[in-house]
Design an enzyme around this catalytic site. Structure first.
Site, PDB file in Angstrom:
ATOM      1  N   ASN A 146       0.809  -1.228   0.000  1.00 13.48           N
ATOM      2  CA  ASN A 146       0.000   0.000   0.000  1.00 13.48           C
ATOM      3  C   ASN A 146       0.839   1.273   0.000  1.00 13.48           C
ATOM      4  O   ASN A 146       0.478   2.262  -0.632  1.00 13.48           O
ATOM      5  CB  ASN A 146      -1.005  -0.009   1.172  1.00 13.48           C
ATOM      6  N   GLU A 244       4.031  -4.200  12.416  1.00 11.11           N
ATOM      7  CA  GLU A 244       3.085  -3.116  12.137  1.00 11.11           C
ATOM      8  C   GLU A 244       1.953  -3.728  11.337  1.00 11.11           C
ATOM      9  O   GLU A 244       2.119  -4.031  10.154  1.00 11.11           O
ATOM     10  CB  GLU A 244       3.761  -2.007  11.316  1.00 11.11           C
ATOM     11  N   CYS A 278      -3.128   1.962   6.372  1.00 14.73           N
ATOM     12  CA  CYS A 278      -3.357   1.253   7.644  1.00 14.73           C
ATOM     13  C   CYS A 278      -4.107   2.138   8.626  1.00 14.73           C
ATOM     14  O   CYS A 278      -4.957   1.658   9.369  1.00 14.73           O
ATOM     15  CB  CYS A 278      -2.046   0.752   8.223  1.00 14.73           C
ATOM     16  N   GLU A 457       7.678   2.351  15.080  1.00 12.08           N
ATOM     17  CA  GLU A 457       8.588   2.882  14.073  1.00 12.08           C
ATOM     18  C   GLU A 457       8.563   4.400  14.207  1.00 12.08           C
ATOM     19  O   GLU A 457       7.692   4.964  14.852  1.00 12.08           O
ATOM     20  CB  GLU A 457       8.137   2.433  12.672  1.00 12.08           C
TER      21      GLU A 457
END
Ligand code: NAP
Length: 476
Positions: A146, A244, A278, A457
């Site tokens: 994505n 993630e 996300c 992150e």
């Protein structure tokens, strides 16, 4: 395009290739090697051999190379953005944003190059201690389709500046931008073997990397199911992981919110990247008293979104990235209709017309009157469908928002500081926005709670995910 192992462009041991398709036209763009276990093992060997040399450079020397790479990326922004749009489907404006994001993230980590220091600790009556930070060794990064460029930067930035070497496994739908960016890093001076890219199926290449005894850490971004599989494999080998995973972000709109802003935030938050983000707005909860007005404004905004090939001008939303995702979204909306799980206000169809006659297009869709048990609220809807649920008050909104296995992002829209504070405190999410949604920045930690993942992150804390801490104690 070929894989990149030990500084060379190589084909697979298998001699096989797979096709990369433009999701807006279903045309073939390129073919890349179908990597095997052997290819992954060879990349790990290359990264392992390169480790001691790279780890012995100073963080400032590493920063010099990453900074040069960021500069080349900025110079080649237009060409890279076109490539990203062609393989991913997003609009050119979104692709430019993402490519600039790649450079921003690398530059951010360059700025942290002087921050590698341990601590000094005085031990009462027993001398003192200090800590030393060391790179882990070979790391593996496995990434989705994505946001392939941005997520690559989120992983290679902290890993490389910390002195680790890396094997990157791109998503099989979008490896071309990743391969080009890796070649730019070589051009900027990265030594052979420090960054390797192996294309090929996740179950083969990805799992080989996760299982390899020489890989010390896996940083994965992707679906919850894949994340669980990787966590299982890594746990058996006592490896570090950053996961993630998916999200189903709620957006809470209170009755005192600025509705114009909320509508703009929801349109961008839901339909950016064709809903394949996300932290997209995947569930919208609005106070009953302003619901009708908000829904009307959303309907108008959504009807105005221009759908088409992201390479063309004046396009607001491109296609879904791949057939699997397209079929999923079509079926989901069909189910809503058949089971009477909501009212489709606008969209809900594969568009007609020449601009979208081929490709994985789906109309931006608004669905209201969604019952709590609907799939729209339970699953991660990775596509351009916005479900709206009416709630009485903030308490009900927070309860409904937290009723999810995900906990990535959440936003609260209000002018009332008390409501905002309650939202910050009670919403279960790794990142919470006030009167905005979606914005992420390299300077601040990013990651989820619950099934949305493990670890963070971005921000200075991301470095500790790639460093080992050694304590030295001295007696006086
Ligand atoms: P995915 O199917 O889990 O794939 C992600 C990566 O894992 C791909 O490179 C894939 O390779 C690889 N893979 C697949 N099976 C594997 C296995 N058994 N072992 C090792 N690697 C394996 O996810 P996706 O569909 O590409 O991405 C969409 C998901 O990513 C969504 O759920 C989205 O929310 C999530 N995401 C999360 C974040 C975040 O920061 N939290 C950011 C972006 C996206 P192949 O492509 O070859 O299958």
């Amino acid at each position: 395009m070929k894989m990149q192992i030990n500084g060379k462009a190589v084909e697979s041991y298998s001699g096989e290739f797979f096709d990369i398709i433009n999701p807006a036209t279903c045309e073939l763009i390129d073919r890349v090697p179908k990597g095997t276990e052997n290819d992954a093992a060879m990349a790990v060997e290359a990264a392992s051999s390169a480790f001691s040399g790279w780890a012995s450079t100073s963080p400032q020397q590493r920063a010099g190379i990453l900074y040069r790479a960021a500069g080349i990326v900025r110079q080649r922004k237009d060409e890279l953005s076109v490539l990203l749009t062609r393989e991913q489907g997003k609009t050119l404006a979104e692709a430019k944003n993402e490519i600039a994001g790649f450079a921003n993230v690398l530059e951010y980590y360059c700025g942290l190059a002087s921050s590698f220091h341990g601590d000094f600790v005085q031990i009462p009556q027993n001398g003192y201690a200090f800590t030393v930070k060391k790179p882990l060794g070979v790391c593996a990064a496995i990434i989705p389709w994505n946001m392939p460029a941005l997520i690559m930067a989120w992983k290679i930035g902290p890993a490389l500046i910390s002195g680790n070497t890396l094997v990157l496994k791109p998503a099989s739908n979008t490896p071309l931008t990743n391969l080009t960016l890796a070649s730019i890093l070589s051009e900027a001076g990265l030594s052979a073997g420090v960054l390797n890219v192996v294309t090929g199926p996740g179950e083969v290449v990805g799992e080989t990397l996760v299982k390899s005894p020489k890989v010390k850490k896996i940083s994965f971004t992707g679906e919850v199911g894949t994340g669980k599989r990787i966590a299982e494999l890594a746990a058996g080998r006592m490896k570090r992981v950053t996961l993630e995973l998916g999200g189903s972000d709620p957006m809470l709109v209170c009755d005192d919110a600025n509705l114009e802003d909320a509508v703009a935030g929801a349109l961008r938050g839901r339909f950016y990247n064709c809903g394949q983000t996300c932290t997209a707005v995947k569930r919208l909860f609005v106070f009953e008293s302003v619901a009708e007005e908000l829904i009307k404004k959303l309907e108008t905004g959504i009807r105005n979104l221009r759908l088409g090939n992201g390479l063309h001008e004046d396009i607001d939303m491109g296609p879904l990235n791949n057939r699997k995702q397209w079929e999923y979204i079509k079926q989901l909306v069909r189910d809503v209709e058949e089971k009477d799980e909501g009212r489709i206000i606008t969209g809900g169809r594969v568009p007609e017309g020449s601009a979208c006659s081929k490709g994985y297009f789906f109309e931006p869709t608004l669905i209201t009157d969604v019952p709590v048990e609907s799939r729209l609220l339970k699953e991660e809807v990775f596509g351009p469908v916005l479900p709206v649920v009416q709630v009485k008050d903030l308490e009900e909104a927070i309860e409904a928002a937290n009723n999810s296995c995900y906990g990535l992002g959440a936003s609260i829209w209000t002018k009332n500081i008390d409501r905002a504070r309650i939202g910050f405190e009670q919403l279960n999410a790794g990142i919470i926005w006030l009167n905005q949604h979606l914005k992420v920045a390299p300077e601040v930690p990013f990651g989820g709670t619950k099934e949305s993942g493990i670890g963070r992150e971005n921000g200075p804390d991301a470095l500790s995910e790639y460093l080992d801490l050694k304590t030295v104690m001295l007696k006086t």
